[in-house]
Design a protein around this motif. Structure first.
Motif, PDB file in Angstrom:
ATOM      1  N   VAL A   1      -8.898   2.948   2.285  1.00 31.12           N
ATOM      2  CA  VAL A   1      -9.670   4.118   2.712  1.00 31.12           C
ATOM      3  C   VAL A   1      -9.179   5.392   1.989  1.00 31.12           C
ATOM      4  O   VAL A   1      -9.902   6.384   1.906  1.00 31.12           O
TER       5      VAL A   1
ATOM      6  N   HIS B   1       0.835  -1.213   0.000  1.00 29.79           N
ATOM      7  CA  HIS B   1       0.000   0.000   0.000  1.00 29.79           C
ATOM      8  C   HIS B   1       0.872   1.266   0.000  1.00 29.79           C
ATOM      9  O   HIS B   1       0.599   2.222  -0.720  1.00 29.79           O
TER      10      HIS B   1
ATOM     11  N   ASN C   1     -11.228   7.375  -0.472  1.00 28.60           N
ATOM     12  CA  ASN C   1     -12.263   8.322  -0.022  1.00 28.60           C
ATOM     13  C   ASN C   1     -11.954   9.754  -0.472  1.00 28.60           C
ATOM     14  O   ASN C   1     -10.944  10.346  -0.068  1.00 28.60           O
TER      15      ASN C   1
ATOM     16  N   GLU D   1     -12.365  -0.663   8.827  1.00 26.39           N
ATOM     17  CA  GLU D   1     -13.256  -1.508   9.622  1.00 26.39           C
ATOM     18  C   GLU D   1     -14.341  -0.634  10.264  1.00 26.39           C
ATOM     19  O   GLU D   1     -15.512  -1.036  10.350  1.00 26.39           O
TER      20      GLU D   1
ATOM     21  N   GLY E   1      -8.818  -1.755   5.415  1.00 25.44           N
ATOM     22  CA  GLY E   1      -9.809  -2.504   6.171  1.00 25.44           C
ATOM     23  C   GLY E   1      -9.201  -3.186   7.385  1.00 25.44           C
ATOM     24  O   GLY E   1      -9.871  -3.437   8.390  1.00 25.44           O
TER      25      GLY E   1
ATOM     26  N   THR F   1      -7.288   0.598  -3.251  1.00 21.29           N
ATOM     27  CA  THR F   1      -7.759  -0.667  -2.676  1.00 21.29           C
ATOM     28  C   THR F   1      -6.851  -1.793  -3.201  1.00 21.29           C
ATOM     29  O   THR F   1      -6.028  -1.565  -4.088  1.00 21.29           O
TER      30      THR F   1
HETATM   31  O1  KG4 Z   1      -6.792  -1.846   1.318  1.00 20.89           O
HETATM   32  P1  KG4 Z   1      -8.094  -2.547   1.189  1.00 20.89           P
HETATM   33  O2  KG4 Z   1      -8.626  -2.802  -0.182  1.00 20.89           O
HETATM   34  O3  KG4 Z   1      -8.055  -3.925   1.924  1.00 20.89           O
HETATM   35  C1  KG4 Z   1      -7.333  -4.138   3.107  1.00 20.89           C
HETATM   36  O4  KG4 Z   1      -6.096  -4.258   3.049  1.00 20.89           O
HETATM   37  O5  KG4 Z   1      -8.015  -4.128   4.163  1.00 20.89           O
HETATM   38  O6  KG4 Z   1      -9.141  -1.686   2.043  1.00 20.89           O
HETATM   39  C2  KG4 Z   1     -10.490  -2.029   2.104  1.00 20.89           C
HETATM   40  C3  KG4 Z   1     -11.178  -1.022   2.990  1.00 20.89           C
HETATM   41  C4  KG4 Z   1     -12.617  -1.392   3.343  1.00 20.89           C
HETATM   42  O7  KG4 Z   1     -12.783  -1.284   4.736  1.00 20.89           O
HETATM   43  C5  KG4 Z   1     -13.452  -0.360   2.614  1.00 20.89           C
HETATM   44  O8  KG4 Z   1     -14.654  -0.025   3.253  1.00 20.89           O
HETATM   45  C6  KG4 Z   1     -12.510   0.812   2.561  1.00 20.89           C
HETATM   46  O9  KG4 Z   1     -11.247   0.244   2.333  1.00 20.89           O
HETATM   47  N1  KG4 Z   1     -12.839   1.746   1.480  1.00 20.89           N
HETATM   48  C7  KG4 Z   1     -13.271   3.006   1.693  1.00 20.89           C
HETATM   49  C8  KG4 Z   1     -13.563   3.560   0.422  1.00 20.89           C
HETATM   50  N2  KG4 Z   1     -13.277   2.607  -0.528  1.00 20.89           N
HETATM   51  C9  KG4 Z   1     -12.833   1.508   0.144  1.00 20.89           C
HETATM   52  N3  KG4 Z   1     -13.463   3.694   2.835  1.00 20.89           N
HETATM   53  C10 KG4 Z   1     -13.929   4.960   2.741  1.00 20.89           C
HETATM   54  N4  KG4 Z   1     -14.248   5.540   1.560  1.00 20.89           N
HETATM   55  C11 KG4 Z   1     -14.066   4.899   0.386  1.00 20.89           C
HETATM   56  N5  KG4 Z   1     -14.376   5.500  -0.756  1.00 20.89           N
END
Ligand code: KG4
Ligand code: ZN
Length: 354
Positions: free
Chosen positions: A289, A120, A292, A170, A143, A321
């Protein structure tokens, strides 16, 4: 050189190929393929590890094949293979790790084991490697993780703080669940928050109506002297407010707006404080996140207004993501450090530390 990256730590099976021109730090993403399982897990309101594992097994080879076809290169052209070793769901990680182990053996290729969080972080380097100056403060919000990092050099990271309970993503996902919204909650809360903002803008005359419906939630640990985070109190505060409010279903956009703003305020405040303390030359945002829009905008504005010459970086949306381009990118820095892994020794690690 060509690097194949593979990612399978949660509910995304992904493969990507990047072309590296090491002389001038130029990185080109030739393919970035993602098989998302979101539609499957949505039905259950979250990721079901057993289902995720089965889907990875079905998807991983087609995704790798597609990444080669799209990049218009053959396996023999690859110089390095890279895979997420952890952290993540062990049953998901295993598919990526074991597949890459087999490929490294069969294709006689060197291999880099990548920490997902580093992936990331290095997502920012895909487009901006030559522009990032150090020391840099990196906020990684996903997440599973919320970490504030001091990056002293491109390969030297120090954790300043992390979440003591829920991760920011989360918090978005759990908050959305309480509000009866779907999974993943982040993008849905963001959409409702935007709707609320649009309503406020459009109905200036009618502003009172929305002010009356305005919700106030706490910002846990926002003024604490360390760089740690805590989001479980915010989640509980939302729950109590919903229990008290008979009409909450009519105010979902207002609740989403305040909940999102509480998360953003905490993240922005701590990041700016760390940038000041460590005299950062760059501030970076990364992780799911960081997709966002409000967080992207508000952190950038805060950096611009608080500092004169601090640069701000965010990955393109497709690298926020989970994806494999970021894994291939992080692999280049491991390769530069001569820090590769023998395929015989590689093992998936659910709790791999940074
Ligand atoms: O990095 P990621 O794809 O997976 C992990 O490594 O966890 O992050 C996923 C997280 C989820 O909790 C999702 O709700 C959040 O990223 N997320 C967002 C947005 N798009 C994805 N949170 C806030 N606003 C967004 N637009
Ligand atoms: Zn992630």
């Amino acid at each position: 050189m060509y690097i194949l990256g593979i990612e399978s730590s949660c509910d995304e099976s992904a493969a990507a190929i990047i072309k590296v021109n090491a002389k001038n730090n130029d990185f080109q993403v030739l393919s970035n393929i993602i098989a998302s399982q979101i539609d499957i897990h949505k039905k259950y309101g979250g990721v079901i590890p057993e289902i995720a594992a089965r889907e990875h097994v079905l998807n991983i080879l087609p995704v790798i094949n597609e990444s080669l076809v799209k990049a218009q290169i053959e396996a023999k052209d690859l110089d390095l293979l890279a895979v997420t070793q952890g952290p993540g769901l062990i049953t998901s990680l295993i598919t990526g790790v074991e597949t890459v182990r087999s490929l490294a053996y069969a294709w006689h290729k060197p291999l880099a084991a990548i920490n997902h969080i580093k992936g990331h972080i290095y997502a920012n380097f895909i487009d901006s490697a030559t522009k990032i100056r150090f020391p840099a403060i990196v906020l990684t919000v996903s997440g599973g993780h919320t970490i504030l990092i001091l990056m002293e050099k491109d390969n030297k990271l120090k954790i300043l703080g992390k979440t003591r309970d829920d991760a920011a993503g989360e918090a978005f996902d759990k908050g959305a669940k309480m509000l009866g919204l779907s999974y993943p909650g982040g993008p849905i809360i963001a959409r409702y928050a935007q709707e609320y903002q649009n309503q406020l803008k459009k109905q200036k005359i009618n502003n009172k109506k929305y002010k009356a419906g305005k919700i106030t939630l706490p910002r846990p640990m926002i003024h604490s002297k360390n760089y740690d985070f805590s989001f479980s109190g915010l989640k509980t505060a939302l729950l109590y407010q919903l229990q008290k409010d008979k009409n909450w279903k009519d105010k979902i956009p207002a609740y989403c707006f305040e909940y999102q703003q509480a998360i953003i305020d905490i993240l922005v405040n701590k990041t700016i404080r760390a940038a000041k303390k460590y005299s950062a030359k760059s501030v970076m945002l990364s992780g799911g996140v960081s997709a966002n829009d409000e967080l992207r905008y508000q952190l950038e504005q805060a950096v611009k207004t608080k500092f004169n010459s601090v640069s701000f970086f965010i990955p393109r949306k497709e690298y926020t993501t989970d994806n494999a381009a970021m894994i291939a990118m992080a692999a280049f820095y491991k390769y530069k450090d001569n820090n590769l892994t023998n395929y015989q020794e590689l093992k998936a690690e659910a709790s791999l530390q940074l």
